[in-house]
Write an enzyme that holds these catalytic residues in place. Structure first.
Site, PDB file in Angstrom:
ATOM      1  N   ASP A   1      -6.967   0.918  11.490  1.00  0.00           N
ATOM      2  CA  ASP A   1      -8.050   1.503  12.304  1.00  0.00           C
ATOM      3  C   ASP A   1      -8.490   2.857  11.734  1.00  0.00           C
ATOM      4  O   ASP A   1      -9.556   3.363  12.097  1.00  0.00           O
ATOM      5  CB  ASP A   1      -7.612   1.658  13.773  1.00  0.00           C
ATOM      6  CG  ASP A   1      -6.395   2.542  13.977  1.00  0.00           C
ATOM      7  OD1 ASP A   1      -5.801   3.009  12.984  1.00  0.00           O
ATOM      8  OD2 ASP A   1      -6.042   2.777  15.149  1.00  0.00           O
ATOM      9  N   GLU A   2      -7.674   3.426  10.812  1.00  0.00           N
ATOM     10  CA  GLU A   2      -8.020   4.743  10.273  1.00  0.00           C
ATOM     11  C   GLU A   2      -9.290   4.709   9.430  1.00  0.00           C
ATOM     12  O   GLU A   2      -9.894   5.747   9.157  1.00  0.00           O
ATOM     13  CB  GLU A   2      -6.836   5.331   9.480  1.00  0.00           C
ATOM     14  CG  GLU A   2      -5.622   5.456  10.377  1.00  0.00           C
ATOM     15  CD  GLU A   2      -4.485   6.293   9.826  1.00  0.00           C
ATOM     16  OE1 GLU A   2      -4.738   7.214   9.035  1.00  0.00           O
ATOM     17  OE2 GLU A   2      -3.332   6.021  10.203  1.00  0.00           O
TER      18      GLU A   2
ATOM     19  N   ALA B   1       0.849  -1.200   0.000  1.00  0.00           N
ATOM     20  CA  ALA B   1       0.000   0.000   0.000  1.00  0.00           C
ATOM     21  C   ALA B   1       0.877   1.238   0.000  1.00  0.00           C
ATOM     22  O   ALA B   1       2.039   1.188   0.387  1.00  0.00           O
ATOM     23  CB  ALA B   1      -0.890   0.019   1.254  1.00  0.00           C
TER      24      ALA B   1
HETATM   25  P1  NAD Z   1       5.220   0.873   4.151  1.00  0.00           P
HETATM   26  O1  NAD Z   1       4.883   2.123   3.424  1.00  0.00           O
HETATM   27  O2  NAD Z   1       6.381   0.843   5.079  1.00  0.00           O
HETATM   28  O3  NAD Z   1       5.453  -0.315   3.105  1.00  0.00           O
HETATM   29  C1  NAD Z   1       4.640  -0.496   1.987  1.00  0.00           C
HETATM   30  C2  NAD Z   1       5.307  -1.524   1.081  1.00  0.00           C
HETATM   31  O4  NAD Z   1       4.433  -1.747  -0.032  1.00  0.00           O
HETATM   32  C3  NAD Z   1       6.640  -1.064   0.510  1.00  0.00           C
HETATM   33  O5  NAD Z   1       7.577  -2.128   0.545  1.00  0.00           O
HETATM   34  C4  NAD Z   1       6.308  -0.700  -0.935  1.00  0.00           C
HETATM   35  O6  NAD Z   1       7.405  -0.862  -1.824  1.00  0.00           O
HETATM   36  C5  NAD Z   1       5.195  -1.696  -1.233  1.00  0.00           C
HETATM   37  N1  NAD Z   1       4.317  -1.228  -2.321  1.00  0.00           N
HETATM   38  C6  NAD Z   1       3.757   0.004  -2.469  1.00  0.00           C
HETATM   39  N2  NAD Z   1       3.037   0.044  -3.587  1.00  0.00           N
HETATM   40  C7  NAD Z   1       3.109  -1.195  -4.156  1.00  0.00           C
HETATM   41  C8  NAD Z   1       2.558  -1.769  -5.328  1.00  0.00           C
HETATM   42  N3  NAD Z   1       1.780  -1.056  -6.152  1.00  0.00           N
HETATM   43  N4  NAD Z   1       2.838  -3.065  -5.596  1.00  0.00           N
HETATM   44  C9  NAD Z   1       3.628  -3.791  -4.773  1.00  0.00           C
HETATM   45  N5  NAD Z   1       4.198  -3.293  -3.668  1.00  0.00           N
HETATM   46  C10 NAD Z   1       3.934  -2.001  -3.360  1.00  0.00           C
HETATM   47  O7  NAD Z   1       3.876   0.464   4.903  1.00  0.00           O
HETATM   48  P2  NAD Z   1       3.659  -0.243   6.326  1.00  0.00           P
HETATM   49  O8  NAD Z   1       3.678   0.788   7.384  1.00  0.00           O
HETATM   50  O9  NAD Z   1       4.544  -1.425   6.416  1.00  0.00           O
HETATM   51  O10 NAD Z   1       2.153  -0.720   6.170  1.00  0.00           O
HETATM   52  C11 NAD Z   1       1.860  -1.997   5.588  1.00  0.00           C
HETATM   53  C12 NAD Z   1       0.357  -2.178   5.556  1.00  0.00           C
HETATM   54  O11 NAD Z   1      -0.173  -2.096   6.882  1.00  0.00           O
HETATM   55  C13 NAD Z   1      -0.379  -1.100   4.747  1.00  0.00           C
HETATM   56  O12 NAD Z   1      -1.404  -1.742   4.014  1.00  0.00           O
HETATM   57  C14 NAD Z   1      -0.957  -0.172   5.792  1.00  0.00           C
HETATM   58  O13 NAD Z   1      -2.144   0.414   5.338  1.00  0.00           O
HETATM   59  C15 NAD Z   1      -1.213  -1.126   6.938  1.00  0.00           C
HETATM   60  N6  NAD Z   1      -1.147  -0.547   8.291  1.00  0.00           N
HETATM   61  C16 NAD Z   1      -0.066   0.179   8.674  1.00  0.00           C
HETATM   62  C17 NAD Z   1       0.000   0.680   9.982  1.00  0.00           C
HETATM   63  C18 NAD Z   1       1.202   1.446  10.456  1.00  0.00           C
HETATM   64  O14 NAD Z   1       1.187   1.939  11.600  1.00  0.00           O
HETATM   65  N7  NAD Z   1       2.267   1.575   9.684  1.00  0.00           N
HETATM   66  C19 NAD Z   1      -1.051   0.438  10.877  1.00  0.00           C
HETATM   67  C20 NAD Z   1      -2.164  -0.321  10.436  1.00  0.00           C
HETATM   68  C21 NAD Z   1      -2.182  -0.817   9.152  1.00  0.00           C
HETATM   69  P1  TYD Z   2       2.085   9.115  11.372  1.00  0.00           P
HETATM   70  O1  TYD Z   2       3.296   8.379  11.865  1.00  0.00           O
HETATM   71  O2  TYD Z   2       2.144   9.789  10.054  1.00  0.00           O
HETATM   72  O3  TYD Z   2       0.883   8.071  11.443  1.00  0.00           O
HETATM   73  P2  TYD Z   2      -0.727   8.307  11.244  1.00  0.00           P
HETATM   74  O4  TYD Z   2      -0.981   9.649  10.707  1.00  0.00           O
HETATM   75  O5  TYD Z   2      -1.068   7.232  10.272  1.00  0.00           O
HETATM   76  O6  TYD Z   2      -1.321   8.101  12.596  1.00  0.00           O
HETATM   77  O7  TYD Z   2       1.695  10.211  12.456  1.00  0.00           O
HETATM   78  C1  TYD Z   2       1.378   9.845  13.787  1.00  0.00           C
HETATM   79  C2  TYD Z   2       0.905  11.097  14.505  1.00  0.00           C
HETATM   80  O8  TYD Z   2       2.012  12.003  14.624  1.00  0.00           O
HETATM   81  C3  TYD Z   2      -0.184  11.859  13.772  1.00  0.00           C
HETATM   82  O9  TYD Z   2      -1.083  12.393  14.733  1.00  0.00           O
HETATM   83  C4  TYD Z   2       0.555  12.994  13.080  1.00  0.00           C
HETATM   84  C5  TYD Z   2       1.723  13.262  14.018  1.00  0.00           C
HETATM   85  N1  TYD Z   2       2.975  13.746  13.393  1.00  0.00           N
HETATM   86  C6  TYD Z   2       3.596  14.892  13.879  1.00  0.00           C
HETATM   87  O10 TYD Z   2       3.113  15.555  14.826  1.00  0.00           O
HETATM   88  N2  TYD Z   2       4.754  15.299  13.288  1.00  0.00           N
HETATM   89  C7  TYD Z   2       5.321  14.623  12.243  1.00  0.00           C
HETATM   90  O11 TYD Z   2       6.377  15.082  11.717  1.00  0.00           O
HETATM   91  C8  TYD Z   2       4.694  13.438  11.776  1.00  0.00           C
HETATM   92  C9  TYD Z   2       5.266  12.647  10.636  1.00  0.00           C
HETATM   93  C10 TYD Z   2       3.510  13.030  12.377  1.00  0.00           C
END
Ligand code: NAD
Ligand code: TYD
Length: 339
Positions: A126-127, A83
């Site tokens: 959860d978003e 994603a």
């Molecule tokens: P990230 O941005 O670190 O990694 C995304 C990965 O997807 C990358 O390796 C990227 O190269 C790959 N990618 C992007 N577009 C692609 C495509 N078109 N085809 C194939 N690969 C592609 O993301 P993350 O933080 O590891 O999140 C992973 C998943 O978990 C996402 O679906 C996100 O919505 C979900 N998620 C993330 C969080 C969080 O806190 N990071 C929380 C809940 C859910």
């Molecule tokens: P983020 O890590 O982008 O995750 P998400 O928006 O998906 O929750 O941001 C976490 C929280 O931190 C969000 O409330 C936005 C805030 N934030 C800052 O205050 N400063 C920053 O530079 C960034 C990247 C996020």
């Protein structure tokens, strides 16, 4: 079992690859990833020598590439992490989020329909539930909370969830969905809150806190998220949604101050900057269903997880120094230059 992990070169996907290789050494893990700015083969370097691991380069929104992948691999399970994942980027430029997160998911589902699959798992967030008010700490997201999105990112993730549910009902794709709160831990891309603050503090650079820093996120150590997904793909019930979270609610300011304290840096580095547009106030997950039905509980408390995470960034400078020396500089200047 053959498991395709899409987006496995990103933060959570890579942690999941390592989790599966360690906990199910007989399974075969195939990482399928487009290697966008957020994908990094360095992150997978400890998996590359494992004979049960394979990397395939490709895009989930390319039908030809995805169908070829299914023909060659014939997977049993697909776990879709791939994603565009950063809210701030989605506010700047929504289109790519629609292509990857919605069209990409629909193509993966079409492949499951065409070639068959034992389980399709959608890693959601959860978003999709929108946000909760700061003055109602009694409210939590449950699996029946209405979808009510705020950003192009969350709207694209909610759309993908609806497609998964539609394919499950109409074409009987054996699908599950998980919706997790904010993750943190090793390999978190440096533009997200926690790694950005650690890295800026290490450089004695200002820590840009949006608005007043009062927004609340419900933090979960990434390994606990991986353990939950592992349980869902093996024991979860087809057609179900599972919320994942560990009751670790913190304001952004609390998180930033904790990081400064661990690093022994001054709070004077904190700089309040213009708020994010449409900034969600509070996320808070009720994880009762996955605890009750699958016996999942998070193992890592925030105080321990954040210590481990800061230690990881201190011990793995080469990993993030390479990232922030490249295109990241342009991103940082664009997003924070005049904020
Ligand atoms: P990230 O941005 O670190 O990694 C995304 C990965 O997807 C990358 O390796 C990227 O190269 C790959 N990618 C992007 N577009 C692609 C495509 N078109 N085809 C194939 N690969 C592609 O993301 P993350 O933080 O590891 O999140 C992973 C998943 O978990 C996402 O679906 C996100 O919505 C979900 N998620 C993330 C969080 C969080 O806190 N990071 C929380 C809940 C859910
Ligand atoms: P983020 O890590 O982008 O995750 P998400 O928006 O998906 O929750 O941001 C976490 C929280 O931190 C969000 O409330 C936005 C805030 N934030 C800052 O205050 N400063 C920053 O530079 C960034 C990247 C996020």
């Amino acid at each position: 079992m053959k498991i395709i992990v899409t987006g496995g070169a990103g933060f959570i996907g890579a942690n999941f690859v390592y989790y599966e290789l360690a906990n199910h050494p007989d399974d075969e893990i195939i990482c399928y990833d487009k290697l966008t700015y957020a994908g990094n083969l360095e992150t997978l370097k400890f998996a590359e020598t494992n004979p049960h691991f394979q990397f395939v380069y490709g895009d989930i929104s390319s039908r030809d590439e995805v169908y070829k992948l299914f023909e060659i691999v014939a997977p049993d399970i697909i776990v879709n992490f791939a994603a565009e994942s950063h809210v701030d980027r989605s506010i700047e430029d929504p289109e790519l989020f629609l292509r990857t997160n919605i069209i990409g998911t629909s193509i993966l589902l079409d492949a499951c329909k065409k070639y068959g699959i034992k389980r399709y798992h959608q890693v959601s967030t959860d978003e999709v539930y929108g946000d909760l008010p700061l003055d109602r700490p009694d409210l939590f997201f449950t699996e029946t909370t209405n979808l009510h999105t705020s950003s192009p990112y969350s709207a694209s993730k909610a759309s993908a969830d609806l497609l998964v549910q539609a394919y499950q009902r109409t074409y009987k794709i054996p699908a599950t969905i998980s919706r997790c709160s904010n993750n943190y831990g090793p390999y978190h891309f440096p533009e997200k809150l926690i790694p950005l603050m650690i890295i800026n503090a290490l450089h004695d650079k200002n820590l840009p806190v949006y608005g007043t820093g009062a927004n609340v996120r419900d933090w979960l150590y990434v390994e606990d998220h991986c353990a939950a997904i592992d349980l869902i793909i093996r024991n979860g019930k087809v057609g179900e949604v599972y919320n994942i979270g560990g009751h670790n609610e913190k304001t952004n300011l609390e998180v930033v101050k904790t990081i400064l304290k661990i690093l022994g840096k001054s709070e004077s580095l904190i700089q309040f900057v213009t708020d994010r547009k449409g900034h969600d106030q509070r996320y808070a997950i009720d994880p009762a269903k996955i605890e009750r039905e699958l016996g999942w509980t998070p193992k890592t408390k925030f105080d321990d997880g954040i210590q481990k995470t800061v230690a990881w960034y201190l011990e793995n400078r080469a990993w993030w120094e390479k990232i922030i020396s490249g295109e990241y500089q342009n991103y940082y200047a664009k997003m924070y230059g005049n904020r």
